[in-house]
Enzyme design. Structure first.
Site, short mmCIF file in Angstrom:
data_model
loop_
_atom_site.label_atom_id
_atom_site.label_comp_id
_atom_site.label_asym_id
_atom_site.label_seq_id
_atom_site.Cartn_x
_atom_site.Cartn_y
_atom_site.Cartn_z
N HIS A 143 9.39 10.83 42.32
CA HIS A 143 10.20 11.20 41.17
C HIS A 143 9.63 10.61 39.87
O HIS A 143 9.59 11.29 38.83
CB HIS A 143 11.64 10.71 41.38
CG HIS A 143 12.52 10.89 40.20
ND1 HIS A 143 12.85 9.86 39.36
CD2 HIS A 143 13.13 11.99 39.70
CE1 HIS A 143 13.63 10.31 38.39
NE2 HIS A 143 13.82 11.60 38.57
N GLU A 185 6.71 12.69 38.83
CA GLU A 185 7.17 13.96 38.27
C GLU A 185 7.46 13.82 36.78
O GLU A 185 7.09 14.68 35.97
CB GLU A 185 8.41 14.44 39.02
CG GLU A 185 9.09 15.66 38.43
CD GLU A 185 10.59 15.49 38.34
OE1 GLU A 185 11.14 15.65 37.22
OE2 GLU A 185 11.21 15.18 39.38
N HIS A 186 8.12 12.74 36.39
CA HIS A 186 8.36 12.46 34.97
C HIS A 186 7.05 12.25 34.22
O HIS A 186 6.83 12.79 33.13
CB HIS A 186 9.21 11.20 34.82
CG HIS A 186 10.68 11.41 34.97
ND1 HIS A 186 11.56 11.24 33.93
CD2 HIS A 186 11.43 11.80 36.03
CE1 HIS A 186 12.79 11.48 34.34
NE2 HIS A 186 12.73 11.82 35.62
N GLU A 218 17.90 6.86 33.84
CA GLU A 218 18.41 7.88 34.75
C GLU A 218 19.15 7.23 35.93
O GLU A 218 20.18 7.74 36.39
CB GLU A 218 17.26 8.75 35.26
CG GLU A 218 17.71 9.97 36.03
CD GLU A 218 16.57 10.89 36.40
OE1 GLU A 218 16.83 11.87 37.13
OE2 GLU A 218 15.42 10.66 35.96
#
Length: 442
Positions: free
Chosen positions: A63, A66-67, A143
């Site tokens: 994740h 991905e950012h 997040e």
């Protein structure tokens, strides 16, 4: 506008109408679906890598990466990437799950070449620059904080931990504050180089597109990565049975409501009875007429939000029930839910419930595929998860073929298994949880 001739379409036997598939050198797969009724194109690069592929020391790496890949490439800054997609009124985004990561763009069909260029640039050439790692680390930590402020999101992760323990699918996709805070640029860059290889990738494109044009664009932008001698990675089968039993997890937090997930393990997505499981889920808590919704909300007014859902992975899954209620009503909510589950395990659902549930699944499937984005997601997932493509008509036939006897056999098999649960609310210890919950779970 591009058009696709009838002769280039695959027959529906074993494949979906209007779907074509090519395998390029290095094992990269290109799958397209021609949707003549739209003026858009959706491009997705699917990578068969997710959070279950991480070691515990780099939990959340898929994740985080991905950012990070959107921050810069050798030819574009983050601002230039954003300006390029905004200039055509498009969308560029990504998501990470436990078993795959998808980078996608949604644009006008005339901007197909730009979409392929942008997505390929990000996925293949994202720089993982050290300065970008530090900026995006703070974003991911924000997040995590946002997730922690949402009781339902928090509890979803806690529930899968209760269900699967130390198994990789039991870990949060987003990672933890500790793992994200200590992850290094070297670890992320290595994850990118080792995992993002052509044989693990699928380029899925749906909309008013021509397959041969898409393949030519993919060859152009993926060319340096396309080497001979590798075959596509086969659909993930998993590692076998999940060890141990589900447990009970409690998050003691003051608030106006108590939130609960309660459920059982299921077989994975390759199970022969997965459509019967979908029908059972719909009848239990998938709609306004479902048994849990009627019993908990409509008849008794005990909760505003109540539903059931199914999470499926390659080798395992979970059928779960969620409800949120006032803490003083928690005992009654869990009692009613456990009574409904026990009744369905013992007696099954009715013919009328089965008919309504199948109709709900049919309608949801067709209505959910009315745009090119949803079609792209369908063929991308299908290629990664199964390596085959089924037409919508064939899928509707599989739903129609589910019998009441099959659904009730699945209910008897699954709902008599050990339950796991996760609770978030003002409850100081597991001993303070309602008797109905303690008797069914843990």
């Amino acid at each position: 506008m591009p058009r696709q001739s009838d002769s280039s379409r695959l027959a529906s036997s074993g494949s979906a109408d209007h779907v074509r598939r090519s395998t390029l050198p290095g094992g990269l797969r290109v799958v397209t679906e021609f949707v003549p009724s739209v003026r858009s194109a959706s491009v997705g690069v699917w990578v068969g890598v997710g959070s279950r592929d991480e070691g515990q020391s780099v939990a959340g790496a898929a994740h985080f990466l991905e950012h990070l890949l959107f921050k810069s490439t050798p030819t574009r800054s983050a601002v230039q990437i954003a300006q390029a997609v905004d200039a055509v009124g498009g969308e560029l985004n990504a998501f990470t799950s436990r078993e795959h990561t998808c980078y996608y763009a949604h644009v006008l069909d005339s901007d197909l070449a730009l979409a392929v260029d942008l997505v390929a640039d990000v996925v293949l050439r994202g720089r993982c620059a050290a300065e970008d790692v530090e900026v995006e680390r703070d974003v991911v930590l924000e997040e995590i904080a946002m997730r922690d402020d949402d009781p339902e999101d928090t509890l979803g992760d806690v529930f899968l931990s209760a269900m699967f323990g130390q198994h990789p699918v039991g870990r949060p996709v987003i990672g933890s504050v500790e793992s994200i805070s200590t992850m290094t640029r070297t670890q992320l860059h290595s994850f990118h180089l080792r995992r993002y290889t052509p044989e693990r990738m699928v380029v899925a494109v749906a909309g008013n597109v021509d397959h041969d044009e898409v393949v030519a664009l993919v060859r152009e932008h993926f060319g340096p990565r396309l080497s001979k001698g590798r075959e596509p990675v086969a659909p993930r089968k998993g590692t076998g049975r999940v060890p141990g039993r589900p447990g009970v997890e409690l998050v003691d937090r003051d608030g106006e409501q108590t939130h609960v997930f309660l459920g059982v393990r299921t077989p994975g997505r390759h199970w022969n009875h997965r459509w019967a499981l979908s029908v059972l889920n719909s009848a239990l808590g998938g709609g306004l007429s479902s048994r849990l919704f009627q019993q908990i909300r409509e008849s008794r007014g005990l909760a505003y939000s109540v539903y059931s859902s199914v999470d499926t992975f390659s080798d395992s899954g979970a059928l779960s029930v969620y409800a949120a209620c006032l803490p003083e009503r928690f005992g009654e909510v869990t009692q009613v839910a456990s009574d409904v589950l026990a009744e369905v395990a013992r007696d099954g659902i009715t013919e009328a419930e089965c008919r309504i549930a199948k109709g709900s699944l049919r309608g949801g499937l067709v209505l959910g595929l009315e745009d090119s984005g949803s079609r792209m997601h369908r063929i991308g997932r299908s290629e990664l998860n199964f390596g085959t493509h089924r037409s919508i008509d064939d899928t509707l036939e599989l739903i129609d073929a589910v019998s009441l006897e099959e659904v009730n056999a699945v209910a008897k098999q699954l709902l008599n298994r050990p339950y796991g649960a996760a609770v978030l609310g003002p409850h100081r210890s597991k001993r303070s949880l309602p008797r109905a919950l303690r008797s069914i779970a843990g």
